[in-house]
Every structure is written in C-alpha cells, then in structure tokens.
Design an enzyme around this catalytic site. Structure first.
Site, PDB file in Angstrom:
ATOM      1  N   ALA A   1       0.817  -1.216   0.000  1.00 15.89           N
ATOM      2  CA  ALA A   1       0.000   0.000   0.000  1.00 15.89           C
ATOM      3  C   ALA A   1       0.850   1.267   0.000  1.00 15.89           C
ATOM      4  CB  ALA A   1      -0.925  -0.003   1.218  1.00 15.89           C
ATOM      5  N   GLY A   2       2.176   1.110  -0.032  1.00 10.41           N
ATOM      6  CA  GLY A   2       3.060   2.275  -0.033  1.00 10.41           C
ATOM      7  C   GLY A   2       3.297   2.855   1.349  1.00 10.41           C
ATOM      8  N   LEU A   3       3.044   2.048   2.392  1.00 12.83           N
ATOM      9  CA  LEU A   3       3.190   2.527   3.769  1.00 12.83           C
ATOM     10  C   LEU A   3       4.443   1.975   4.456  1.00 12.83           C
ATOM     11  CD1 LEU A   3      -0.550   2.288   4.938  1.00 12.83           C
ATOM     12  CD2 LEU A   3       0.664   4.310   4.121  1.00 12.83           C
ATOM     13  N   GLY A   4       5.336   1.399   3.671  1.00  8.20           N
ATOM     14  CA  GLY A   4       6.612   0.954   4.237  1.00  8.20           C
ATOM     15  C   GLY A   4       6.535  -0.327   5.032  1.00  8.20           C
TER      16      GLY A   4
ATOM     17  N   SER B   1       7.504  -3.319   4.222  1.00 10.05           N
ATOM     18  CA  SER B   1       8.751  -4.095   4.105  1.00 10.05           C
ATOM     19  C   SER B   1       9.821  -3.560   5.050  1.00 10.05           C
ATOM     20  CB  SER B   1       9.283  -4.037   2.672  1.00 10.05           C
ATOM     21  OG  SER B   1       8.308  -4.479   1.767  1.00 10.05           O
TER      22      SER B   1
ATOM     23  N   ASP C   1      12.382   4.805   4.124  1.00  4.20           N
ATOM     24  CA  ASP C   1      11.447   3.951   4.874  1.00  4.20           C
ATOM     25  C   ASP C   1      12.076   3.346   6.130  1.00  4.20           C
ATOM     26  OD1 ASP C   1       9.875   4.606   2.720  1.00  4.20           O
ATOM     27  OD2 ASP C   1       9.196   2.572   2.308  1.00  4.20           O
TER      28      ASP C   1
END
Length: 334
Positions: free
Chosen positions: A113-116, A118, A161
């Site tokens: 979702a692009g919220l880091g 990983s 991130d």
C-alpha cells in the site's frame, strides 16, 4: 529467551517524485505497527511464521468448478524475503552462524500500500533478533541495516522507509541526508485504494515527461521542492497548533495538485482526496508513488467523518496519528 519488537509504518507527507530529482521530502512514522517475536530454538535453522500479513482488497472469482485468487499474494511472500535477509545481517554482525531462531510476525500494516510494510518488518526483525543475541545496536545502526536489507531484496532504496521506521517521528530527507524534525501531533486518516501503484513505471513516466518537456516539468518539480521547504518551516515555527494544521493543509492540497499535474494521480485517488476534503479535512493528498496505493488527510476533530467519507468513496480508511517512537522493544521474556 524471547524478544518482541515492533516498528511503525510511514507516510511520505510531502515531496514524493520530486525527491528523485534532488529535492527534499518529509516523511513520518504512523501508529500502524509490525510486531516481530524472536526466540532461540534447539534446531539449527531459521523458522519464520507469518500469522497476520495483511493483503487488503482480496478478490476471488468463481468460474464453474474453479476458483481464481486475483490478489497478488506474491507481495505477502516477498515480506518473508526481508525477514530472511534481516536475520542473516544480524547473524553476520553478531558473528553467529550455527544458531536456531524462530521469528513470528503479526502486522497492522497492509502490504503493497506504499506505507513501508517491508521496511517495518525488516527493522522490527533486526531489533528483535539483535536483542535476542545480545547485540547492542543504536536506532541509527538498525536503520542502516534496514536500508541494507532493502538493497539486498529490491536492488534500490533511498533509505527513507527504514530510517523513519527505526527512528520514528518526522524525518526531513535531502540528497541522501536525514534530519530529525521536532515532533508534533497530526490527526490523520490514511485511505487505501485497494490496489498498489506500479512505482517503477510511474517514476519512468515522470522521467519521460521531464526529458520531453523540461520547460513544463522542471517548474513543477521546483514548486514541489518549495512546498517541502515551506512545510518544514511550518513544523519548526512557533505558531499555535491550529495555525500549523491550517498551513500544512493548504500545502498538502498544493502538493497534491502538483502531483496530479505530473500525471501520477488516478480517478480513485482523486475521489478519496476530494471526499476527505468535503468531509472537513484541512488537506488531503497522495502519499507515495501514486497510480493506486494510498492518500492521507489531515483531519483535526474530523477523523471519524473523514474516515466514513473515504469508506463511502470506496477506500479503506485507517485512522492514525504520527508515531513519536520508531523501533520499540515491547517485551523481553527470559
């Protein structure tokens, strides 16, 4: 012995895309966390258990006697690559090879979702396993190991991130250097479109436009850089909280308009952004690469109303705050 560590998700508050061209960006940790429990086991192997890796927007199709899973489960499996590399780096640092470790993961952060997600799982894993093995690492050292993990798995990473996830709060990033900004509360709502944006393709598309029409694209990128500088000034200023919220909201809306001009917004993202504004958000914008993924809205005293508006517009809302803390050792059980 067992160690439980957690690390937060992140949002890019200002400066996505323009950061690729040497402009600054501001990112912040948010109160959605990944929890990693690490313990020593007798068997000389690494065991990874993923109890709750969220892949939102599950889509299943039925055709006669067959079932098709349309959701990309590769993203959930990819998370395990970050865990494996993170453990290997810690074992290398501790100079311990023949050791058995079991790692269990639970997460509040949606994958892809692009919220880091990983970076959060890498940082929490490094934090838990290093503590388990008696390694005393600073948060900065853990951030660097998180960055190295990302490089090993995905081949490229700015380091934003893992730095935000390890250290927490607000981070000002410019040309590879990080500055920790003073903490302030930001009552936000994140809205997830249900699909992830193709980051590489979007970055390549902006690059193509930059090369074909520099006279148009360069001023947009310059304006984005100025928005970030202005946002930093607001965060550092002595004006009261309400005034800061108002000014940041205006800057968010300007930044979103500039991202839209670059062509990285989508119909769904725009619907969520405008639904949030109509419901009372002071500002709303894309966070991350665009093309899908998430937006976020600044909504003091209006988080529930904005979350409802995002849900009605077809998004998945997450009411959250900025996380003052990055990596946390939650518990050590001896």
């Amino acid at each position: 012995m067992k160690v439980i560590a957690s690390a937060p998700a992140k949002v890019i508050l200002f400066g996505e895309h323009s950061v690729v061209y040497g402009k600054p960006a501001i990112a912040a940790a948010i109160d959605l966390r990944t929890f990693v429990e690490a313990e020593l086991i007798r068997e000389k192997k690494i065991r990874i258990e993923a109890h709750d890796i969220k892949v939102p927007g599950l889509t299943v199709s039925f055709s006669e006697n067959e079932i098709y899973f349309e959701t990309d489960y590769g993203k959930a499996a990819e998370v395990l690559s970050y865990v494996r590399e993170a453990i290997n780096l810690v074992l290398e640092e501790a100079d311990k090879k023949n050791v058995g470790i079991k790692v269990s993961i639970t997460s509040q952060i949606p994958v892809g979702a692009g919220l880091g997600s990983s970076a959060a799982v890498a940082v929490a894993t490094i934090g838990a396993v290093s503590k388990l093995l008696g390694l005393e690492l600073s948060k900065e050292e853990i951030a660097k190991m998180g960055h190295k993990t990302e490089l090993l798995v995905q081949g490229a990473s700015s380091g934003i991130d893992p730095t935000v996830s390890a250290i927490g709060g607000f981070i000002f990033y410019e040309k590879g250097k990080f500055e920790h900004l003073p903490f302030m509360e930001l009552p936000i709502v994140v809205g997830y479109t249900g699909s992830s944006g193709p980051t590489k393709e979007l970055v390549a598309m902006v690059r193509k436009r930059y090369e074909e029409m520099p006279e148009l694209i360069v001023p947009i990128l310059e304006a984005m850089g100025k928005v970030v500088e202005k946002a930093k000034d607001v965060i550092l200023s002595n004006v009261d909280k309400e005034e800061k919220f108002e000014r940041l909201g205006v800057l968010m809306n300007i930044n979103h308009g500039l991202l839209d001009a670059l062509g990285v917004s989508t119909k769904k993202l725009s619907e969520l952004v405008y639904a949030a504004r109509v419901a009372g958000a002071l500002g709303a914008k894309i966070t991350g690469a665009g093309g899908g993924g998430c937006m976020y809205a600044l909504a003091p005293n209006k988080q529930r109303e904005v979350a409802t508006a995002i849900r009605i517009a077809g998004g998945t809302p997450m009411i959250t705050e900025i996380s003052r803390e990055g990596l946390k050792i939650e518990e050590v059980i001896k």
